[in-house]
Design a protein around this motif. Structure first.
Motif, PDB file in Angstrom:
ATOM      1  N   LYS A 452      -9.971  75.822  -6.636  1.00  0.00           N
ATOM      2  CA  LYS A 452      -8.885  76.258  -5.763  1.00  0.00           C
ATOM      3  C   LYS A 452      -8.954  77.760  -5.508  1.00  0.00           C
ATOM      4  O   LYS A 452      -8.771  78.233  -4.371  1.00  0.00           O
ATOM      5  CB  LYS A 452      -7.539  75.895  -6.385  1.00  0.00           C
ATOM      6  N   ALA A 453      -9.238  78.533  -6.568  1.00  0.00           N
ATOM      7  CA  ALA A 453      -9.351  79.994  -6.415  1.00  0.00           C
ATOM      8  C   ALA A 453     -10.542  80.346  -5.525  1.00  0.00           C
ATOM      9  O   ALA A 453     -10.454  81.249  -4.679  1.00  0.00           O
ATOM     10  CB  ALA A 453      -9.491  80.661  -7.785  1.00  0.00           C
ATOM     11  N   LEU A 454     -11.673  79.627  -5.694  1.00  0.00           N
ATOM     12  CA  LEU A 454     -12.856  79.890  -4.863  1.00  0.00           C
ATOM     13  C   LEU A 454     -12.599  79.523  -3.422  1.00  0.00           C
ATOM     14  O   LEU A 454     -13.103  80.194  -2.492  1.00  0.00           O
ATOM     15  CB  LEU A 454     -14.056  79.104  -5.413  1.00  0.00           C
ATOM     16  N   ASP A 455     -11.824  78.463  -3.189  1.00  0.00           N
ATOM     17  CA  ASP A 455     -11.526  78.039  -1.819  1.00  0.00           C
ATOM     18  C   ASP A 455     -10.736  79.115  -1.080  1.00  0.00           C
ATOM     19  O   ASP A 455     -10.947  79.349   0.110  1.00  0.00           O
ATOM     20  CB  ASP A 455     -10.746  76.725  -1.853  1.00  0.00           C
ATOM     21  N   LEU A 456      -9.822  79.784  -1.790  1.00  0.00           N
ATOM     22  CA  LEU A 456      -9.046  80.858  -1.166  1.00  0.00           C
ATOM     23  C   LEU A 456      -9.924  82.055  -0.806  1.00  0.00           C
ATOM     24  O   LEU A 456      -9.583  82.836   0.099  1.00  0.00           O
ATOM     25  CB  LEU A 456      -7.926  81.304  -2.113  1.00  0.00           C
ATOM     26  N   LEU A 457     -11.053  82.187  -1.510  1.00  0.00           N
ATOM     27  CA  LEU A 457     -11.918  83.358  -1.319  1.00  0.00           C
ATOM     28  C   LEU A 457     -13.225  83.004  -0.606  1.00  0.00           C
ATOM     29  O   LEU A 457     -14.162  83.813  -0.586  1.00  0.00           O
ATOM     30  CB  LEU A 457     -12.239  83.979  -2.684  1.00  0.00           C
ATOM     31  N   LYS A 458     -13.310  81.783  -0.009  1.00  0.00           N
ATOM     32  CA  LYS A 458     -14.590  81.343   0.547  1.00  0.00           C
ATOM     33  C   LYS A 458     -15.075  82.232   1.684  1.00  0.00           C
ATOM     34  O   LYS A 458     -16.283  82.457   1.838  1.00  0.00           O
ATOM     35  CB  LYS A 458     -14.498  79.892   1.008  1.00  0.00           C
ATOM     36  N   GLU A 459     -14.152  82.775   2.469  1.00  0.00           N
ATOM     37  CA  GLU A 459     -14.593  83.636   3.578  1.00  0.00           C
ATOM     38  C   GLU A 459     -15.197  84.936   3.051  1.00  0.00           C
ATOM     39  O   GLU A 459     -16.248  85.378   3.534  1.00  0.00           O
ATOM     40  CB  GLU A 459     -13.417  83.949   4.510  1.00  0.00           C
ATOM     41  N   ALA A 460     -14.545  85.526   2.050  1.00  0.00           N
ATOM     42  CA  ALA A 460     -15.077  86.766   1.464  1.00  0.00           C
ATOM     43  C   ALA A 460     -16.414  86.496   0.776  1.00  0.00           C
ATOM     44  O   ALA A 460     -17.344  87.311   0.876  1.00  0.00           O
ATOM     45  CB  ALA A 460     -14.081  87.338   0.464  1.00  0.00           C
ATOM     46  N   LEU A 492      -8.890  87.043 -11.513  1.00  0.00           N
ATOM     47  CA  LEU A 492     -10.188  87.335 -12.120  1.00  0.00           C
ATOM     48  C   LEU A 492     -11.341  86.973 -11.189  1.00  0.00           C
ATOM     49  O   LEU A 492     -12.322  87.724 -11.076  1.00  0.00           O
ATOM     50  CB  LEU A 492     -10.325  86.592 -13.449  1.00  0.00           C
ATOM     51  N   VAL A 493     -11.230  85.837 -10.502  1.00  0.00           N
ATOM     52  CA  VAL A 493     -12.283  85.461  -9.541  1.00  0.00           C
ATOM     53  C   VAL A 493     -12.271  86.421  -8.355  1.00  0.00           C
ATOM     54  O   VAL A 493     -13.336  86.836  -7.855  1.00  0.00           O
ATOM     55  CB  VAL A 493     -12.088  84.011  -9.072  1.00  0.00           C
ATOM     56  N   SER A 494     -11.073  86.807  -7.907  1.00  0.00           N
ATOM     57  CA  SER A 494     -10.975  87.762  -6.787  1.00  0.00           C
ATOM     58  C   SER A 494     -11.621  89.091  -7.151  1.00  0.00           C
ATOM     59  O   SER A 494     -12.318  89.703  -6.328  1.00  0.00           O
ATOM     60  CB  SER A 494      -9.504  87.968  -6.423  1.00  0.00           C
ATOM     61  N   ASN A 495     -11.405  89.559  -8.402  1.00  0.00           N
ATOM     62  CA  ASN A 495     -12.034  90.809  -8.835  1.00  0.00           C
ATOM     63  C   ASN A 495     -13.556  90.686  -8.853  1.00  0.00           C
ATOM     64  O   ASN A 495     -14.273  91.621  -8.467  1.00  0.00           O
ATOM     65  CB  ASN A 495     -11.532  91.190 -10.231  1.00  0.00           C
ATOM     66  N   ALA A 496     -14.049  89.542  -9.319  1.00  0.00           N
ATOM     67  CA  ALA A 496     -15.503  89.344  -9.350  1.00  0.00           C
ATOM     68  C   ALA A 496     -16.087  89.412  -7.943  1.00  0.00           C
ATOM     69  O   ALA A 496     -17.137  90.029  -7.711  1.00  0.00           O
ATOM     70  CB  ALA A 496     -15.828  88.007 -10.009  1.00  0.00           C
ATOM     71  N   VAL A 497     -15.406  88.773  -6.982  1.00  0.00           N
ATOM     72  CA  VAL A 497     -15.874  88.800  -5.589  1.00  0.00           C
ATOM     73  C   VAL A 497     -15.753  90.211  -5.014  1.00  0.00           C
ATOM     74  O   VAL A 497     -16.653  90.711  -4.330  1.00  0.00           O
ATOM     75  CB  VAL A 497     -15.067  87.796  -4.746  1.00  0.00           C
ATOM     76  N   LYS A 498     -14.663  90.858  -5.326  1.00  0.00           N
ATOM     77  CA  LYS A 498     -14.359  92.169  -4.742  1.00  0.00           C
ATOM     78  C   LYS A 498     -15.375  93.234  -5.175  1.00  0.00           C
ATOM     79  O   LYS A 498     -15.794  94.076  -4.368  1.00  0.00           O
ATOM     80  CB  LYS A 498     -12.944  92.579  -5.155  1.00  0.00           C
TER      81      LYS A 498
END
Length: 596
Positions: A452-460, A492-498
């Motif tokens: 679910k967290a990855l789905d929110l960040l799939k575009e980034a 935490l997933v958002s920080n990793a992507v960011k």
């Protein structure tokens, strides 16, 4: 009343008044005993008045506000106006001249003291006793600066006349006395002259320290001189003050040591402090206080001094203020030493609470600054982007193509998502500070929450061409609050992507661990963090937020929430990182409970 005691800040001068208070109070109790009636009653009243004056003056010297100091000054004047009269009545009784004084004359002599008490307590309304009362802040501690009024001098003259009358009686008796009673008269005369001379020096302004009244000490010393007559010459036919009464009535610990450093005696309070079941008569203090080297060294040194020390025990530490003085016999030879110990544990606890309060205030100020920083920068960015994009739509002179409109819509969506994430973090943080978070634990599958967290960040993730692997086993669960864990994984997933540059890798793992826990690792190949940044990562007063590799905004609030939420769910968060090599966030949570 509690505020009066909260304003107290004990200092050596105020604490030194414990001596006159204790001496006067002991003599009060002893002289008021039934076997000394009726001759001991006046002396008991005199010592009681001295006790009230000394104690109230001690509180005045320990006060830090004008209001508290004025209160204790008024308490002093419940006793001060009557002391000179009581001293004269004691002298008249002692000299055997009670037949010269009638009850009506005593009531007449009480007129000025009663008026003095009333005018001193109400001085701020008329200025007859004190024209003005100010606080002198030039000394090491705040002191009252008293500007005497008219009635103050009436009180002084009346007190002088009464005491001088007593001196005349004693001198007359002394002149005609030729027996052992003469020594009694000498000690009584000394007892009267001590406060008289002391007050004269104070009233004339000859004291080395301004605004400090030494008279309570003088009256206590006067009481000691009278007690010499009680103990040695049996004045008032009083028997010597019982040793048991002195020791058991003292609120402080008393320890008597001889010249060979052996314990001679101690009171029950000392037994309690040192944990002795019975008095260790004759034991060397080197053995008794082997675990208290500072106390032992001071007692052996032979110096008269005072100091603070602590005694640790199984529950907590206790703190004490101690003073040691010499004990001399009638030939002025030192025969031992008296150790007086006062428990100041409560004062130390109050000081610790003050330090803790200051630390809480510092953290609150840091949190406030952090919030203002977020409101000023992180919220302003997405909102500013919205404003700029909407202005493009409103610009009629500019015609946009469908592709441009689609690009603007994507930018608006990106700003909206950033704004939504920030607002959710702010809301959660606010609820945590208000302790308005209800924890509802249940078995939660980790893998769907990661997806679910990855789905929110799939575009980034797509824009950065990141390789992300969700290596969490199916059906692996933790026992935690679902909403909190969603916030943790999203941040935490958002920080990793960011903070991972284009073409980087992100690996998410979760494995069962010892003690019925699950370890979750979120590893990236991003820009990493320095040891200093890691050390300050969860501190509000340290700035650790920074932009992502593509300029993505970051408030630093997300990691604080992650740590709080994980700890609320009985977990622990840690981090491993190297600059330009990547970061791994690791946290443990309780394993999901099996169905019974």
């Amino acid at each position: 009343m509690s505020g009066l005691f909260q304003d107290l800040n004990p200092n050596p001068l105020a604490l030194s008044l414990l001596v006159p208070v204790v001496v006067s109070l002991l003599l009060t109790f002893e002289a008021s005993r039934a076997r000394y009636a009726p001759k001991g009653r006046l002396f008991a009243l005199l010592m009681l008045a001295t006790t009230i004056w000394s104690a109230a003056y001690g509180f005045e010297l320990a006060s830090t506000t004008k209001e508290s100091m004025l209160f204790w000054l008024k308490v002093e004047y419940l006793a001060i106006p009557y002391i000179s009269l009581l001293m004269v009545l004691v002298i008249i009784q002692f000299a055997g001249l009670t037949n010269r004084l009638h009850v009506k004359q005593v009531w007449f002599l009480l007129i000025i003291p009663v008026i003095t008490m009333f005018l001193s307590i109400t001085h701020e309304h008329h200025g007859l006793y004190y024209k003005e009362v100010t606080v002198d802040l030039t000394a090491k501690m705040p002191l009252l600066n008293l500007d005497p009024g008219l009635w103050y001098y009436v009180h002084v003259v009346n007190s002088y006349l009464l005491v001088l009358y007593g001196v005349v009686i004693l001198i007359q008796k002394l002149y005609y006395q030729r027996s052992l009673f003469r020594n009694q008269l000498l000690f009584m005369l000394i007892a009267v002259l001590i406060p008289l001379i002391t007050f004269t020096i104070y009233f004339a302004g000859l004291m080395p320290v301004k605004n400090i009244d030494p008279t309570p000490f003088a009256f206590a010393l006067s009481g000691v001189a009278m007690s010499v007559s009680i103990l040695k010459f049996r004045m008032f036919d009083l028997m010597p003050i019982a040793r048991e009464h002195i020791f058991r009535s003292m609120g402080d610990a008393l320890v008597v040591i001889d010249n060979k450093h052996r314990l001679v005696d101690c009171n029950p309070v000392a037994l309690s402090i040192f944990g002795w079941k019975k008095t260790p008569y004759g034991n060397a203090i080197e053995n008794l206080w082997a675990e208290l080297p500072d106390l032992l060294a001071t007692c052996i040194s032979g110096k008269e001094t005072s100091w603070e020390f602590g005694i640790p025990n199984s529950d907590s530490s206790r703190f004490f203020f101690a003073s040691i003085s010499e004990i001399s016999n009638h030939k002025q030879s030192v025969v031992g030493r008296l150790l007086v110990i006062h428990d100041i544990t409560n004062r130390h606890l109050m000081q610790q609470k003050i330090v803790q309060s200051e630390e809480k205030l510092r953290i609150l100020n840091a949190e406030k600054d952090k919030l203002f920083s977020i409101l000023a920068h992180d919220l302003r960015g997405p909102i500013g982007a919205f404003i700029n994009l909407t202005e493009l739509f409103m610009d009629e002179s500019y015609e946009m193509t469908p592709e441009e409109m689609k690009g603007i819509a994507k930018d608006m969506n990106k700003s909206a998502q950033s704004l939504q994430s920030l607002l959710e973090n702010l809301l959660n943080w606010s609820r945590m500070q208000r302790q308005d978070v209800v924890i509802q634990k249940s078995n939660i599958e980790i893998k769907p929450m990661i997806e679910k967290a990855l789905d929110l960040l799939k575009e980034a993730i797509s824009n950065k061409a990141l390789y992300v692997k969700n290596g969490v086993p199916e059906d692996l669960t933790v026992f935690a609050d679902e909403n909190m864990m969603q916030t943790v994984f999203r941040n935490l997933v958002s920080n990793a992507v960011k903070f991972t540059p284009k073409g980087g890798n992100i690996l998410i793992q979760a494995l069962p661990h010892e003690n019925d826990t699950v370890v979750v690792k979120i590893r990236d190949t991003g820009i990493g963090m320095s040891p200093e940044m890691i050390q300050n990562l969860y501190k509000f007063d340290k700035k650790t937020s920074r932009q992502g590799t593509e300029g993505e905004p970051s408030s630093g609030l997300g990691l604080l929430l992650c740590k709080e939420f994980i700890e609320k769910n009985e977990g622990k968060l840690s981090v491993e990182s190297q600059v330009e090599k990547g970061t791994t966030f690791i946290f443990q949570l309780p394993k999901g409970k099996s169905a019974e």
